[in-house]
Design a protein around this motif. Structure first.
Motif, mmCIF file in Angstrom:
data_model
loop_
_atom_site.group_PDB
_atom_site.id
_atom_site.type_symbol
_atom_site.label_atom_id
_atom_site.label_comp_id
_atom_site.label_asym_id
_atom_site.label_seq_id
_atom_site.Cartn_x
_atom_site.Cartn_y
_atom_site.Cartn_z
ATOM 1 N N GLN A 86 -0.888 -12.974 -12.592
ATOM 2 C CA GLN A 86 -0.593 -14.365 -12.260
ATOM 3 C C GLN A 86 -1.127 -14.744 -10.869
ATOM 4 O OE1 GLN A 86 3.644 -14.032 -12.716
ATOM 5 N NE2 GLN A 86 3.596 -14.458 -14.902
ATOM 6 N N ARG A 87 -1.886 -13.864 -10.268
ATOM 7 C CA ARG A 87 -2.383 -14.090 -8.899
ATOM 8 C C ARG A 87 -3.273 -15.332 -8.812
ATOM 9 N NH1 ARG A 87 -2.996 -11.433 -4.063
ATOM 10 N NH2 ARG A 87 -1.813 -9.654 -4.872
ATOM 11 N N GLU A 88 -4.228 -15.450 -9.717
ATOM 12 C CA GLU A 88 -5.181 -16.566 -9.644
ATOM 13 C C GLU A 88 -4.469 -17.919 -9.725
ATOM 14 O OE1 GLU A 88 -9.163 -18.297 -11.966
ATOM 15 O OE2 GLU A 88 -8.345 -16.316 -12.488
ATOM 16 N N GLY A 89 -3.578 -18.058 -10.703
ATOM 17 C CA GLY A 89 -2.852 -19.315 -10.852
ATOM 18 C C GLY A 89 -1.941 -19.603 -9.675
ATOM 19 N N THR A 90 -1.352 -18.543 -9.117
ATOM 20 C CA THR A 90 -0.451 -18.711 -7.973
ATOM 21 C C THR A 90 -1.214 -19.171 -6.739
ATOM 22 O OG1 THR A 90 1.039 -17.002 -8.847
ATOM 23 C CG2 THR A 90 1.238 -17.550 -6.510
ATOM 24 N N LEU A 91 -2.336 -18.526 -6.465
ATOM 25 C CA LEU A 91 -3.150 -18.923 -5.308
ATOM 26 C C LEU A 91 -3.667 -20.343 -5.460
ATOM 27 C CD1 LEU A 91 -5.201 -15.695 -4.452
ATOM 28 C CD2 LEU A 91 -3.444 -16.794 -3.052
ATOM 29 N N LYS A 92 -4.114 -20.679 -6.661
ATOM 30 C CA LYS A 92 -4.585 -22.040 -6.933
ATOM 31 C C LYS A 92 -3.487 -23.046 -6.615
ATOM 32 C CE LYS A 92 -5.969 -24.906 -10.941
ATOM 33 N NZ LYS A 92 -4.722 -25.666 -11.177
ATOM 34 N N ASN A 93 -2.283 -22.763 -7.072
ATOM 35 C CA ASN A 93 -1.150 -23.667 -6.872
ATOM 36 C C ASN A 93 -0.826 -23.834 -5.385
ATOM 37 O OD1 ASN A 93 1.893 -23.961 -8.913
ATOM 38 N ND2 ASN A 93 1.074 -25.323 -7.355
ATOM 39 N N LEU A 94 -0.736 -22.707 -4.673
ATOM 40 C CA LEU A 94 -0.405 -22.756 -3.241
ATOM 41 C C LEU A 94 -1.475 -23.506 -2.447
ATOM 42 C CD1 LEU A 94 0.906 -19.098 -2.725
ATOM 43 C CD2 LEU A 94 2.291 -21.191 -2.765
ATOM 44 N N LYS A 95 -2.731 -23.238 -2.753
ATOM 45 C CA LYS A 95 -3.830 -23.893 -2.036
ATOM 46 C C LYS A 95 -3.827 -25.403 -2.293
ATOM 47 C CE LYS A 95 -6.993 -19.910 -2.009
ATOM 48 N NZ LYS A 95 -8.231 -19.332 -2.599
ATOM 49 N N GLU A 96 -3.687 -25.783 -3.550
ATOM 50 C CA GLU A 96 -3.753 -27.205 -3.888
ATOM 51 C C GLU A 96 -2.596 -27.994 -3.292
ATOM 52 O OE1 GLU A 96 -4.208 -27.692 -8.090
ATOM 53 O OE2 GLU A 96 -6.309 -27.038 -8.066
ATOM 54 N N LYS A 97 -1.473 -27.339 -3.049
ATOM 55 C CA LYS A 97 -0.328 -28.029 -2.452
ATOM 56 C C LYS A 97 -0.366 -28.009 -0.928
ATOM 57 C CE LYS A 97 1.237 -29.265 -6.361
ATOM 58 N NZ LYS A 97 1.096 -30.687 -6.776
ATOM 59 N N GLY A 98 -1.353 -27.323 -0.364
ATOM 60 C CA GLY A 98 -1.541 -27.369 1.087
ATOM 61 C C GLY A 98 -0.842 -26.292 1.892
ATOM 62 N N PHE A 99 -0.423 -25.207 1.226
ATOM 63 C CA PHE A 99 0.232 -24.123 1.951
ATOM 64 C C PHE A 99 -0.793 -23.328 2.758
ATOM 65 C CE2 PHE A 99 3.390 -24.846 -1.376
ATOM 66 C CZ PHE A 99 4.586 -24.751 -0.662
ATOM 67 N N PHE A 101 -2.296 -19.919 4.725
ATOM 68 C CA PHE A 101 -2.334 -18.488 4.406
ATOM 69 C C PHE A 101 -2.258 -18.229 2.901
ATOM 70 C CE2 PHE A 101 -0.433 -18.786 8.692
ATOM 71 C CZ PHE A 101 -1.384 -18.060 9.412
ATOM 72 N N ALA A 102 -2.765 -19.141 2.108
ATOM 73 C CA ALA A 102 -2.800 -18.947 0.656
ATOM 74 C C ALA A 102 -4.029 -18.117 0.323
ATOM 75 C CB ALA A 102 -2.821 -20.291 -0.072
ATOM 76 N N ASP A 103 -3.940 -16.816 0.588
ATOM 77 C CA ASP A 103 -5.054 -15.900 0.351
ATOM 78 C C ASP A 103 -4.502 -14.556 -0.102
ATOM 79 O OD1 ASP A 103 -4.351 -14.334 2.722
ATOM 80 O OD2 ASP A 103 -5.256 -15.932 3.901
ATOM 81 N N ASN A 104 -5.384 -13.681 -0.529
ATOM 82 C CA ASN A 104 -4.957 -12.393 -1.075
ATOM 83 C C ASN A 104 -4.236 -11.520 -0.057
ATOM 84 O OD1 ASN A 104 -5.813 -12.542 -3.832
ATOM 85 N ND2 ASN A 104 -7.933 -12.342 -3.146
ATOM 86 N N ASP A 105 -4.574 -11.648 1.214
ATOM 87 C CA ASP A 105 -3.933 -10.821 2.233
ATOM 88 C C ASP A 105 -2.480 -11.211 2.463
ATOM 89 O OD1 ASP A 105 -6.233 -9.360 2.634
ATOM 90 O OD2 ASP A 105 -6.928 -10.584 4.320
ATOM 91 N N HIS A 106 -2.137 -12.441 2.164
ATOM 92 C CA HIS A 106 -0.780 -12.920 2.438
ATOM 93 C C HIS A 106 0.050 -13.140 1.178
ATOM 94 C CE1 HIS A 106 -2.855 -13.766 6.227
ATOM 95 N NE2 HIS A 106 -1.665 -13.687 6.782
#
Length: 205
Positions: A86-99, A101-106
């Motif tokens: 579920q990583r890809e969908g989660t990162l997409k969601n966090l990035k699109e909402k403006g969070f 540190f929405a990256d794999n390291d965090h």
């Protein structure tokens, strides 16, 4: 307020960070819960579909908080029981909402060999954890998993000086280990049996 108080502590040498849960802490999954009601289904049916859509809204104030933390030269780590697929969908969601540190390291997700405590300790190796924010007691310390209600309550009481200061607990009335504890973690019970357990724990006046 609590972060700024911690920021005033000049004895801290490590870079500061906050550790946050995702579901019902940063992201609002109430549309998934609504779909369960409307379709007559229950978790985990359609959960992967919902997560991978990356369509959850940010809970009010969460993006502002995380950007405030980032603006103070601190980092945000997202530690979740979501799984690696579920990583890809989660990162997409966090990035699109403006969070930030929405990256794999965090973004730290559950695997067969990891726990949230494992990730908290890993983060603490190089960071001072100023705040932990979540909707489940296991978002803060280990020892709550699959424990009966009495033990959970005793442990909460022993940590009472941390809540509202270093531990920020958000309400989640939709689901959580608080409900599982009522069933003694027996997930094989029928819906009728679970309903009976819920009702037996109600306290009227």
């Amino acid at each position: 307020l609590m972060f700024e108080q911690d920021l005033a502590n000049k004895e801290v040498a490590k870079k500061r960070a906050i550790v946050v849960d995702i579901d019902e802490t940063m992201l609002d999954n109430s549309p998934y819960e609504a779909e369960c009601v409307l379709s007559g289904i229950a978790y985990p049916v359609k959960w992967d579909e919902w997560v991978n859509k990356g369509a959850a809204d940010a809970l009010p104030g969460t993006v502002d908080l995380c950007n405030f933390i980032a603006g103070k030269n601190a980092e945000v780590f997202y530690v979740s029981n979501r799984t690696e697929d579920q990583r890809e969908g989660t990162l997409k969601n966090l990035k699109e909402k403006g969070f930030p540190f929405a990256d794999n390291d965090h973004l730290m997700l559950k695997t067969a060999s990891t726990t949230k405590e494992f990730y908290r300790q890993k983060i603490a190796e190089n960071h001072h954890i100023s705040l932990l924010i979540g909707d489940n007691l296991s978002d803060f310390v280990p020892g709550f998993e699959k424990q009966p209600i009495g033990i959970r309550e005793h442990k909460v009481d022993s940590l009472r000086n941390e809540f509202g200061k270093r531990f920020v607990m958000l309400p989640n009335a939709m689901y959580g280990d608080w409900e599982s504890a009522m069933y003694n973690y027996n997930y094989k019970q029928t819906e009728r049996q679970k309903d009976s357990c819920r009702k037996s724990n109600l306290k009227g006046f």
